[in-house]
Design an enzyme around this catalytic site. Structure first.
Site, PDB file in Angstrom:
ATOM      1  N   LYS A  11       0.716  -1.398   0.120  1.00 11.00           N
ATOM      2  CA  LYS A  11       0.641  -0.017  -0.019  1.00 11.00           C
ATOM      3  C   LYS A  11       0.539   0.638   0.087  1.00 11.00           C
ATOM      4  O   LYS A  11       1.707   1.114   0.037  1.00 11.00           O
ATOM      5  CB  LYS A  11      -0.928   0.002   1.383  1.00 11.00           C
ATOM      6  CG  LYS A  11      -1.850  -1.131   1.251  1.00 11.00           C
ATOM      7  CD  LYS A  11      -2.977  -1.287   2.669  1.00 11.00           C
ATOM      8  CE  LYS A  11      -4.268  -2.336   2.395  1.00 11.00           C
ATOM      9  NZ  LYS A  11      -4.817  -1.766   3.330  1.00 11.00           N
ATOM     10  N   TYR A  51     -12.874  -2.240  -3.813  1.00  8.91           N
ATOM     11  CA  TYR A  51     -12.595  -2.213  -2.561  1.00  8.91           C
ATOM     12  C   TYR A  51     -14.372  -2.290  -2.209  1.00  8.91           C
ATOM     13  O   TYR A  51     -14.872  -2.174  -1.231  1.00  8.91           O
ATOM     14  CB  TYR A  51     -12.393  -1.654  -1.565  1.00  8.91           C
ATOM     15  CG  TYR A  51     -11.147  -1.728  -0.793  1.00  8.91           C
ATOM     16  CD1 TYR A  51     -10.853  -2.876  -0.643  1.00  8.91           C
ATOM     17  CD2 TYR A  51     -10.357  -0.852  -1.774  1.00  8.91           C
ATOM     18  CE1 TYR A  51      -9.609  -2.804   0.097  1.00  8.91           C
ATOM     19  CE2 TYR A  51      -8.143  -1.125  -0.927  1.00  8.91           C
ATOM     20  CZ  TYR A  51      -7.955  -2.135  -0.083  1.00  8.91           C
ATOM     21  OH  TYR A  51      -7.468  -2.193   0.273  1.00  8.91           O
ATOM     22  N   PHE A  59     -15.591   3.234   6.576  1.00  8.50           N
ATOM     23  CA  PHE A  59     -14.407   3.950   6.233  1.00  8.50           C
ATOM     24  C   PHE A  59     -13.819   3.368   4.870  1.00  8.50           C
ATOM     25  O   PHE A  59     -12.955   4.086   4.356  1.00  8.50           O
ATOM     26  CB  PHE A  59     -13.656   3.225   7.027  1.00  8.50           C
ATOM     27  CG  PHE A  59     -14.005   1.518   6.716  1.00  8.50           C
ATOM     28  CD1 PHE A  59     -13.125   1.084   5.601  1.00  8.50           C
ATOM     29  CD2 PHE A  59     -14.033   0.697   7.095  1.00  8.50           C
ATOM     30  CE1 PHE A  59     -13.152  -0.707   5.398  1.00  8.50           C
ATOM     31  CE2 PHE A  59     -14.244  -0.671   7.240  1.00  8.50           C
ATOM     32  CZ  PHE A  59     -13.520  -1.134   5.908  1.00  8.50           C
ATOM     33  N   ARG A  87      -1.605 -14.535   5.009  1.00  7.56           N
ATOM     34  CA  ARG A  87      -2.465 -13.157   6.071  1.00  7.56           C
ATOM     35  C   ARG A  87      -1.894 -14.143   7.224  1.00  7.56           C
ATOM     36  O   ARG A  87      -1.401 -12.869   8.022  1.00  7.56           O
ATOM     37  CB  ARG A  87      -3.820 -14.171   6.359  1.00  7.56           C
ATOM     38  CG  ARG A  87      -4.428 -13.922   4.560  1.00  7.56           C
ATOM     39  CD  ARG A  87      -6.139 -13.692   4.627  1.00  7.56           C
ATOM     40  NE  ARG A  87      -7.204 -13.032   5.480  1.00  7.56           N
ATOM     41  CZ  ARG A  87      -7.500 -11.921   5.783  1.00  7.56           C
ATOM     42  NH1 ARG A  87      -7.294 -11.712   4.600  1.00  7.56           N
ATOM     43  NH2 ARG A  87      -8.015 -11.645   7.104  1.00  7.56           N
ATOM     44  N   THR A  93      -5.170  -6.924  10.523  1.00  7.41           N
ATOM     45  CA  THR A  93      -5.164  -6.373  10.105  1.00  7.41           C
ATOM     46  C   THR A  93      -5.002  -4.767  10.879  1.00  7.41           C
ATOM     47  O   THR A  93      -4.884  -3.480  10.149  1.00  7.41           O
ATOM     48  CB  THR A  93      -6.932  -5.870   9.320  1.00  7.41           C
ATOM     49  OG1 THR A  93      -7.801  -6.962   8.893  1.00  7.41           O
ATOM     50  CG2 THR A  93      -7.659  -4.886   8.657  1.00  7.41           C
ATOM     51  N   ARG A 104       2.237  -6.307   9.367  1.00  7.33           N
ATOM     52  CA  ARG A 104       1.753  -4.869   9.717  1.00  7.33           C
ATOM     53  C   ARG A 104       2.396  -4.495  10.962  1.00  7.33           C
ATOM     54  O   ARG A 104       2.392  -3.609  11.276  1.00  7.33           O
ATOM     55  CB  ARG A 104       0.456  -5.540  10.024  1.00  7.33           C
ATOM     56  CG  ARG A 104      -0.468  -5.468   8.545  1.00  7.33           C
ATOM     57  CD  ARG A 104      -1.180  -6.070   8.496  1.00  7.33           C
ATOM     58  NE  ARG A 104      -1.949  -5.369   7.153  1.00  7.33           N
ATOM     59  CZ  ARG A 104      -3.757  -6.601   7.130  1.00  7.33           C
ATOM     60  NH1 ARG A 104      -4.086  -7.682   7.661  1.00  7.33           N
ATOM     61  NH2 ARG A 104      -4.588  -6.098   5.654  1.00  7.33           N
ATOM     62  N   ASN A 114      -2.354   0.354   6.172  1.00 10.48           N
ATOM     63  CA  ASN A 114      -1.465  -1.193   7.400  1.00 10.48           C
ATOM     64  C   ASN A 114      -0.722  -2.233   6.656  1.00 10.48           C
ATOM     65  O   ASN A 114      -0.205  -3.113   6.299  1.00 10.48           O
ATOM     66  CB  ASN A 114      -2.505  -1.840   8.031  1.00 10.48           C
ATOM     67  CG  ASN A 114      -3.680  -2.660   6.653  1.00 10.48           C
ATOM     68  OD1 ASN A 114      -3.503  -2.230   5.591  1.00 10.48           O
ATOM     69  ND2 ASN A 114      -4.619  -2.921   6.818  1.00 10.48           N
ATOM     70  N   HIS A 117      -2.182  -5.373   1.585  1.00 14.66           N
ATOM     71  CA  HIS A 117      -3.582  -5.988   1.541  1.00 14.66           C
ATOM     72  C   HIS A 117      -2.964  -7.362   1.063  1.00 14.66           C
ATOM     73  O   HIS A 117      -2.627  -7.972   0.286  1.00 14.66           O
ATOM     74  CB  HIS A 117      -4.620  -5.235   0.483  1.00 14.66           C
ATOM     75  CG  HIS A 117      -5.289  -6.031   0.084  1.00 14.66           C
ATOM     76  ND1 HIS A 117      -7.216  -6.237   0.630  1.00 14.66           N
ATOM     77  CD2 HIS A 117      -5.376  -7.436  -0.599  1.00 14.66           C
ATOM     78  CE1 HIS A 117      -7.736  -7.083   0.122  1.00 14.66           C
ATOM     79  NE2 HIS A 117      -6.798  -7.947  -1.121  1.00 14.66           N
ATOM     80  N   GLU A 128      -9.805 -11.234  -7.481  1.00 14.13           N
ATOM     81  CA  GLU A 128      -8.343 -10.129  -7.159  1.00 14.13           C
ATOM     82  C   GLU A 128      -7.393 -10.282  -8.015  1.00 14.13           C
ATOM     83  O   GLU A 128      -6.625  -8.701  -8.796  1.00 14.13           O
ATOM     84  CB  GLU A 128      -8.270  -9.370  -5.741  1.00 14.13           C
ATOM     85  CG  GLU A 128      -9.341  -9.816  -4.487  1.00 14.13           C
ATOM     86  CD  GLU A 128      -8.902  -9.555  -3.580  1.00 14.13           C
ATOM     87  OE1 GLU A 128      -7.681  -9.936  -2.873  1.00 14.13           O
ATOM     88  OE2 GLU A 128      -9.469  -8.850  -2.892  1.00 14.13           O
TER      89      GLU A 128
HETATM   90  P1  CMP Z   1      -7.703  -4.507   3.406  1.00 10.88           P
HETATM   91  O1  CMP Z   1      -7.014  -5.736   3.704  1.00 10.88           O
HETATM   92  O2  CMP Z   1      -7.037  -3.881   2.758  1.00 10.88           O
HETATM   93  O3  CMP Z   1      -9.548  -4.687   3.652  1.00 10.88           O
HETATM   94  C1  CMP Z   1      -9.533  -3.574   3.362  1.00 10.88           C
HETATM   95  C2  CMP Z   1      -9.187  -2.514   4.296  1.00 10.88           C
HETATM   96  O4  CMP Z   1      -9.758  -1.565   5.163  1.00 10.88           O
HETATM   97  C3  CMP Z   1      -7.957  -3.432   5.484  1.00 10.88           C
HETATM   98  O5  CMP Z   1      -7.123  -3.483   4.792  1.00 10.88           O
HETATM   99  C4  CMP Z   1      -8.195  -1.644   6.315  1.00 10.88           C
HETATM  100  O6  CMP Z   1      -6.806  -1.267   5.836  1.00 10.88           O
HETATM  101  C5  CMP Z   1      -9.108  -0.705   5.832  1.00 10.88           C
HETATM  102  N1  CMP Z   1      -9.467  -0.404   6.695  1.00 10.88           N
HETATM  103  C6  CMP Z   1     -10.025   1.027   7.252  1.00 10.88           C
HETATM  104  N2  CMP Z   1     -11.038   1.152   8.602  1.00 10.88           N
HETATM  105  C7  CMP Z   1     -11.244  -0.196   8.150  1.00 10.88           C
HETATM  106  C8  CMP Z   1     -11.589  -0.173   9.730  1.00 10.88           C
HETATM  107  N3  CMP Z   1     -12.761  -0.157  10.836  1.00 10.88           N
HETATM  108  N4  CMP Z   1     -11.639  -1.890   9.941  1.00 10.88           N
HETATM  109  C9  CMP Z   1     -11.457  -3.084   8.955  1.00 10.88           C
HETATM  110  N5  CMP Z   1     -10.745  -2.234   8.051  1.00 10.88           N
HETATM  111  C10 CMP Z   1     -10.404  -1.076   7.588  1.00 10.88           C
END
Ligand code: CMP
Length: 140
Positions: A11, A51, A59, A87, A93, A104, A114, A117, A128
């Protein structure tokens, strides 16, 4: 156990801090092969489409704005149980909850910034990967 492919994105918070190489090293150390990779700048439309499953979440807009704020590195990872293995090496996350030794935990700045992805299921991995790569781009 089966050989799988998964989509990974490094990212903007990580590309901005020149962490692509360090993240790739951690992926490779976890046994994941980087079988396709491209550094791109997402358009807002692309981020919103990628997304889309999160479009009703509070968010969503912030997440899409963040994902277009700088370059990202999109990549296909291949290996035994690649979806789960990625993962595991990514960590939770929210970097605040990510285990020691995960990407992370080491590099994430916030739940949004973070650093990486990774696809969360075989079905989403296929969708994806197809979003960014043609089969001929992937060299196992
Ligand atoms: P990612 O794995 O890219 O998938 C969705 C993304 O939303 C997640 O990682 C986070 O970076 C982002 N995100 C931002 N806020 C939130 C939240 N409150 N809960 C979950 N994901 C969030």
């Amino acid at each position: 156990m089966a050989v799988e492919r998964t989509l990974s994105i490094i990212k903007p918070d990580a590309t901005r801090r020149n962490l692509t190489g360090q993240i790739n090293a951690r992926l490779e150390e976890a046994g994941l092969g980087i079988v396709a990779q491209r550094r791109i700048r997402l358009s807002l439309d692309q981020a919103r489409q990628f997304y889309a499953v999160h479009q009703s979440r509070a968010f969503f807009n912030d997440l899409c704005e963040f994902m277009v704020s700088g370059p990202v590195v999109v990549q296909v990872l291949e290996g035994e149980d690649a979806i789960a293995a990625n993962r595991e090496v990514m960590g939770a996350t929210n970097p605040a909850n990510a285990a020691e030794g995960t990407i992370r935990q080491a590099f994430g700045e916030s739940i949004e910034a973070n650093s990486v992805h990774g696809s969360d299921s075989a079905e989403n991995a296929a969708t994806e990967i197809g979003f960014f790569f043609a089969e001929c781009d992937i060299v196992g």
